[in-house]
Scaffold this motif. Sequence first.
Motif, PDB file in Angstrom:
ATOM      1  N   GLU A 341       0.840  -1.132   0.164  1.00 53.45           N
ATOM      2  CA  GLU A 341       0.170  -0.053  -0.054  1.00 53.45           C
ATOM      3  C   GLU A 341       0.929   1.203   0.005  1.00 53.45           C
ATOM      4  O   GLU A 341       0.515   2.426  -0.830  1.00 53.45           O
ATOM      5  N   ARG A 342       2.026   0.882   0.704  1.00 57.00           N
ATOM      6  CA  ARG A 342       2.741   2.312   0.731  1.00 57.00           C
ATOM      7  C   ARG A 342       3.448   2.708  -0.571  1.00 57.00           C
ATOM      8  O   ARG A 342       3.525   3.576  -1.006  1.00 57.00           O
ATOM      9  N   ARG A 343       3.707   1.390  -1.437  1.00 58.36           N
ATOM     10  CA  ARG A 343       4.335   1.648  -2.841  1.00 58.36           C
ATOM     11  C   ARG A 343       3.455   2.458  -3.731  1.00 58.36           C
ATOM     12  O   ARG A 343       3.449   3.313  -4.416  1.00 58.36           O
ATOM     13  N   GLU A 344       2.123   1.730  -3.636  1.00 57.02           N
ATOM     14  CA  GLU A 344       0.679   2.402  -4.409  1.00 57.02           C
ATOM     15  C   GLU A 344       0.665   3.640  -4.121  1.00 57.02           C
ATOM     16  O   GLU A 344       0.454   4.582  -5.059  1.00 57.02           O
ATOM     17  N   SER A 345       0.845   4.187  -2.901  1.00 61.39           N
ATOM     18  CA  SER A 345       0.397   5.601  -2.472  1.00 61.39           C
ATOM     19  C   SER A 345       1.350   6.437  -2.871  1.00 61.39           C
ATOM     20  O   SER A 345       1.139   7.594  -3.501  1.00 61.39           O
ATOM     21  N   GLU A 346       2.687   5.827  -2.896  1.00 66.13           N
ATOM     22  CA  GLU A 346       3.987   6.819  -3.179  1.00 66.13           C
ATOM     23  C   GLU A 346       3.822   6.835  -4.877  1.00 66.13           C
ATOM     24  O   GLU A 346       4.078   8.202  -5.560  1.00 66.13           O
ATOM     25  N   ALA A 347       3.659   5.945  -5.461  1.00 68.28           N
ATOM     26  CA  ALA A 347       3.601   5.957  -6.938  1.00 68.28           C
ATOM     27  C   ALA A 347       2.490   6.769  -7.564  1.00 68.28           C
ATOM     28  O   ALA A 347       2.564   7.379  -8.400  1.00 68.28           O
ATOM     29  N   ARG A 348       1.285   6.777  -7.002  1.00 65.06           N
ATOM     30  CA  ARG A 348       0.192   7.364  -7.176  1.00 65.06           C
ATOM     31  C   ARG A 348       0.303   8.881  -6.959  1.00 65.06           C
ATOM     32  O   ARG A 348      -0.041   9.752  -7.882  1.00 65.06           O
ATOM     33  N   TYR A 349       0.957   9.321  -5.852  1.00 66.70           N
ATOM     34  CA  TYR A 349       1.520  10.690  -5.693  1.00 66.70           C
ATOM     35  C   TYR A 349       2.232  11.327  -6.854  1.00 66.70           C
ATOM     36  O   TYR A 349       1.855  12.309  -7.258  1.00 66.70           O
ATOM     37  N   PHE A 350       3.381  10.732  -7.159  1.00 68.47           N
ATOM     38  CA  PHE A 350       4.281  11.224  -8.290  1.00 68.47           C
ATOM     39  C   PHE A 350       3.437  11.156  -9.471  1.00 68.47           C
ATOM     40  O   PHE A 350       3.717  12.072 -10.503  1.00 68.47           O
ATOM     41  N   ALA A 351       2.608  10.270  -9.654  1.00 67.58           N
ATOM     42  CA  ALA A 351       1.768  10.152 -11.200  1.00 67.58           C
ATOM     43  C   ALA A 351       0.660  11.235 -11.263  1.00 67.58           C
ATOM     44  O   ALA A 351       0.673  11.703 -12.340  1.00 67.58           O
ATOM     45  N   ILE A 352       0.129  11.751 -10.304  1.00 67.23           N
ATOM     46  CA  ILE A 352      -0.972  12.674 -10.433  1.00 67.23           C
ATOM     47  C   ILE A 352      -0.567  14.021  -9.920  1.00 67.23           C
ATOM     48  O   ILE A 352      -1.299  14.812 -10.160  1.00 67.23           O
ATOM     49  N   HIS A 353       0.637  14.154  -9.392  1.00 68.86           N
ATOM     50  CA  HIS A 353       0.957  15.545  -9.057  1.00 68.86           C
ATOM     51  C   HIS A 353       1.385  16.456 -10.178  1.00 68.86           C
ATOM     52  O   HIS A 353       2.020  15.814 -11.244  1.00 68.86           O
ATOM     53  N   LEU A 354       1.009  17.664 -10.048  1.00 67.39           N
ATOM     54  CA  LEU A 354       0.846  18.417 -11.230  1.00 67.39           C
ATOM     55  C   LEU A 354       2.261  18.568 -11.883  1.00 67.39           C
ATOM     56  O   LEU A 354       2.728  18.596 -12.977  1.00 67.39           O
ATOM     57  N   HIS A 355       3.169  19.038 -10.955  1.00 66.31           N
ATOM     58  CA  HIS A 355       4.547  19.297 -11.097  1.00 66.31           C
ATOM     59  C   HIS A 355       5.558  18.077 -11.445  1.00 66.31           C
ATOM     60  O   HIS A 355       6.511  17.904 -12.670  1.00 66.31           O
ATOM     61  N   TRP A 356       5.588  17.068 -10.515  1.00 65.73           N
ATOM     62  CA  TRP A 356       6.323  16.016 -10.648  1.00 65.73           C
ATOM     63  C   TRP A 356       5.940  15.175 -11.952  1.00 65.73           C
ATOM     64  O   TRP A 356       7.015  14.835 -12.475  1.00 65.73           O
ATOM     65  N   SER A 357       4.619  15.106 -12.041  1.00 64.65           N
ATOM     66  CA  SER A 357       4.436  14.339 -13.564  1.00 64.65           C
ATOM     67  C   SER A 357       4.738  14.827 -14.611  1.00 64.65           C
ATOM     68  O   SER A 357       5.281  14.224 -15.358  1.00 64.65           O
ATOM     69  N   ARG A 358       4.620  16.339 -14.888  1.00 62.11           N
ATOM     70  CA  ARG A 358       5.057  16.887 -15.826  1.00 62.11           C
ATOM     71  C   ARG A 358       6.578  16.636 -15.892  1.00 62.11           C
ATOM     72  O   ARG A 358       7.272  16.569 -17.162  1.00 62.11           O
ATOM     73  N   ALA A 359       7.247  16.955 -14.986  1.00 68.89           N
ATOM     74  CA  ALA A 359       8.951  16.847 -15.007  1.00 68.89           C
ATOM     75  C   ALA A 359       9.261  15.620 -15.477  1.00 68.89           C
ATOM     76  O   ALA A 359      10.330  15.278 -15.964  1.00 68.89           O
ATOM     77  N   ALA A 360       8.422  14.370 -14.921  1.00 61.29           N
ATOM     78  CA  ALA A 360       8.871  12.875 -15.405  1.00 61.29           C
ATOM     79  C   ALA A 360       8.631  12.880 -16.952  1.00 61.29           C
ATOM     80  O   ALA A 360       9.435  12.080 -17.446  1.00 61.29           O
ATOM     81  N   ARG A 361       7.489  13.428 -17.427  1.00 62.01           N
ATOM     82  CA  ARG A 361       7.262  12.901 -18.888  1.00 62.01           C
ATOM     83  C   ARG A 361       8.355  13.956 -19.406  1.00 62.01           C
ATOM     84  O   ARG A 361       8.884  13.509 -20.596  1.00 62.01           O
ATOM     85  N   ARG A 362       8.919  15.111 -19.095  1.00 68.67           N
ATOM     86  CA  ARG A 362       9.775  15.947 -19.641  1.00 68.67           C
ATOM     87  C   ARG A 362      11.310  15.287 -19.622  1.00 68.67           C
ATOM     88  O   ARG A 362      12.267  15.468 -20.511  1.00 68.67           O
ATOM     89  N   THR A 363      11.581  14.508 -18.584  1.00 73.49           N
ATOM     90  CA  THR A 363      12.785  14.044 -18.185  1.00 73.49           C
ATOM     91  C   THR A 363      12.692  12.754 -17.866  1.00 73.49           C
ATOM     92  O   THR A 363      12.701  12.462 -16.509  1.00 73.49           O
ATOM     93  N   PRO A 364      12.528  11.526 -18.530  1.00 72.43           N
ATOM     94  CA  PRO A 364      12.281  10.208 -18.215  1.00 72.43           C
ATOM     95  C   PRO A 364      13.205   9.899 -17.122  1.00 72.43           C
ATOM     96  O   PRO A 364      12.889   9.001 -16.265  1.00 72.43           O
ATOM     97  N   ALA A 365      14.530  10.332 -17.203  1.00 76.30           N
ATOM     98  CA  ALA A 365      15.491   9.729 -16.285  1.00 76.30           C
ATOM     99  C   ALA A 365      15.077  10.055 -14.958  1.00 76.30           C
ATOM    100  O   ALA A 365      15.585   9.624 -13.840  1.00 76.30           O
ATOM    101  N   LEU A 366      14.073  11.048 -14.734  1.00 76.17           N
ATOM    102  CA  LEU A 366      13.890  11.539 -13.467  1.00 76.17           C
ATOM    103  C   LEU A 366      13.183  10.531 -12.606  1.00 76.17           C
ATOM    104  O   LEU A 366      13.496  10.582 -11.406  1.00 76.17           O
ATOM    105  N   LEU A 367      12.568   9.615 -13.181  1.00 78.19           N
ATOM    106  CA  LEU A 367      11.805   8.406 -12.619  1.00 78.19           C
ATOM    107  C   LEU A 367      12.908   7.628 -11.733  1.00 78.19           C
ATOM    108  O   LEU A 367      12.194   6.973 -10.779  1.00 78.19           O
TER     109      LEU A 367
END
Length: 786
Positions: A341-367
């Motif tokens: 549950e901790r992993r799912e919660s953490e992955a969901r946070y970065f996936a839906i976060h406005l700034h972190w999700s955009r940054a991940a799409r912009r810089t895939p290595a950020l993941l």
Amino acid sequence: MTLSELKELRQRCLGRELPNFTPYKTMAAAATSHAGGTLADTAYQRTVCSVLAIANTLRELGVDNELQVPALVIAGDQSSGKSSVVEAITGISLPRADGTCTRCPTEIRMRTQDPMAAGPSGSVGDSDDETLNNAAGLPSGSSSSTSWQCRIKLCCEFDSEDKPLAEKPPEQLFCVVTDKAHVTACVSAAQAVLLNPRAVEATVVLEIDGAEADLTIIDLPGIIHSHADPDLIKLVKHMIKASLAPAHHIIVMALPAGQDAENQAIRLWAREVDPDGHRSIGIITKPDRVPESETGENQKLIKLVEASAGSGAADGHLRLGYYVVKNPGQEQLAAGISSEERRESEARYFAIHLHWSRAARRTPALLQRLGADALRTGLSGLLVEQITAQLPEMRRSCRELLGAVQGELHAMPRPVQDAPRELDRLLARVAAALHSHIHADADCAFYQRTKAMYRAYGEGVMRSLPAFLVGSTLISALDSSDKGMDVAAVAAGNSGDLDLGALAAQAAQGAAAITMEAEAEAFIESDAVQKLLAVKIFLRREHMTLRELKELRQRCLGRELPNFTPYKAMESLLQRFKGKWHEPAMSCLSGVAAAAHKLADEVVATEFGRYPAGSRTASAALSRRVEGLVDGAAALIEQLLRMEDGDVFTRNEQRLRELEVGFLARLKRAYLRPQALEDDDAFLAQPTPVDDELHMAASCLAYFKQVAFGRVQDMVPMAIRGTLLDRLGSQDEVVAAMQREVPDMAAAAPRLLSEDPRLAARRLQCEQRERRLRDALDALYRPAAA
């Protein structure tokens, strides 16, 4: 799996994720559904496992500090989210808000595979694990009932007086846990055992088999800024700084988002020992504390982490970069959130976060820098890289340390096998060493020391010899050559007599010289002259004058014809200067006895140094023997002195007459003070008013020069050497002395030659250290280490 199967799986797991973002549980499901396809089965993962196993072996052996084995140390404030990061990486819960965990580091060794073979530290089997668990009052379980288990070990690096141990001891198994739910309680119990009643650093080690990744970390206590006990704040600060200091430690810092990272205590302390940031990593925790609406703060964090995911860190940043993890909230922790549950919660946070999700799409290595899984993978790879790079130096250092301990072991004497024979050999060596010192066969120090004592005794005898004041000249029984002084004067014919008249004239700078005996007597009592007499080895204030000789002769006159001297007067004169040798003789004996005691103690200490009981017994035996020999020497010296004092005797009459003639000439010249030398026969034939007194003085001086001085100055040293020293160096005497102390030497030999416990302990310590270093060297040359 086919692409269509993967697509169906992804569709089933879609939730609130933004477009083109794959849910984490899709990856987890894909990994677990593919039998035999886990990460642990890859060649790289097997290498990671093997390399970390080498490092863990070195830690178990207690040689990690000496070999500078790279390690990851995690530190941060108590409220920094550090504990959540550790739990996310390891998958276990550790004690929180506990008085013990604030000052007790925890080392966690994660292994994806369970190395079933017993390691160098002496891993125990299932039955032993069960016994240990029961003894500790902890939950028990079979280590073979599940693929996951945690061995909890104890390691204390300080003695009972809180002083650092010279060597880090091997770890001791505390218990084995097979249920993750019991880990927290068992770790708390282990910490309590280590720290009760101590309040200093000790380490709890957790070895987890069947973990999700291969990694070893050291979780340091949280930094305390305020506490009821100020000493605890200092203790934790010292402990953390000591763990950050070693150059082979990689510093992993928990830095809460929304705070100035560069000014946090852990960052400041890390900068002290790693100013360029070459071995420091930042973990940004609690990113959710920065609202999505604060674009500037979010972009600052993203820029910091993006630099880590790019070609390198920007100026002023950490060279190893930053990671970001999303910690569970207090409500989630209270609800007992699981690892999944901790992993799912953490992955969901970065996936839906406005700034972190955009940054991940912009810089895939950020993941690769987001989330606990990415952190765990990155730390594992970094640690393996550091260990691999350090392997050549660790091998070299291990060889040097092994060579040093082997050299020390080689230099150590081995335990005695045949105690009676060894005791006989040691006593023979003691006797031989004593004989060698006494007779100056090799080392001359003892011989020279006793010779100086004999010389001092001879000087005491010289000071006891008679001297007569005739006119202004003080005439002694000995000349300068007899006294062993004033070599130039002896060569010039100086008799050693002291001309007080010339001395007084010199002191008075041209005043009239002393010529009368009365004037000389007054002058001789001055302190300056008395000091000169001491230098010239005269008997101070005990000389005789011609007047005193005449009075002595007059008192002894009886039926003798005129111009005859009563023999009774001569005997009285001789007795006046006898009886003065006892004090210097006993002083000489006392000095030699003290030197003999010291020599015996030194020789015994040298030969029996390994055996405290034997050394004490042999030293006591020789001490009693020396005292017995001293008593014998004292009795002999007393007898010889009584014989000398009680009789006037010599067989060498011719030599005595020759000496009398010579002394009479010196006495007459001192009395008459002729202007030029005359023929001795004619000169001696001249009558004087004091001829009888001069003859008495000449006979007295001749007797003491030939008989007393010749006999007495030698007989005391010879008595000491023959009665004390020669017998002390006899092997028969040494063995007899030991037998008087221990009648049955053969039976007592094993006890007497039981070696010094400190030496035995040091040998055992070196042997154990040699085994550990051998095991360490074997580990460093395993195929995986290549």
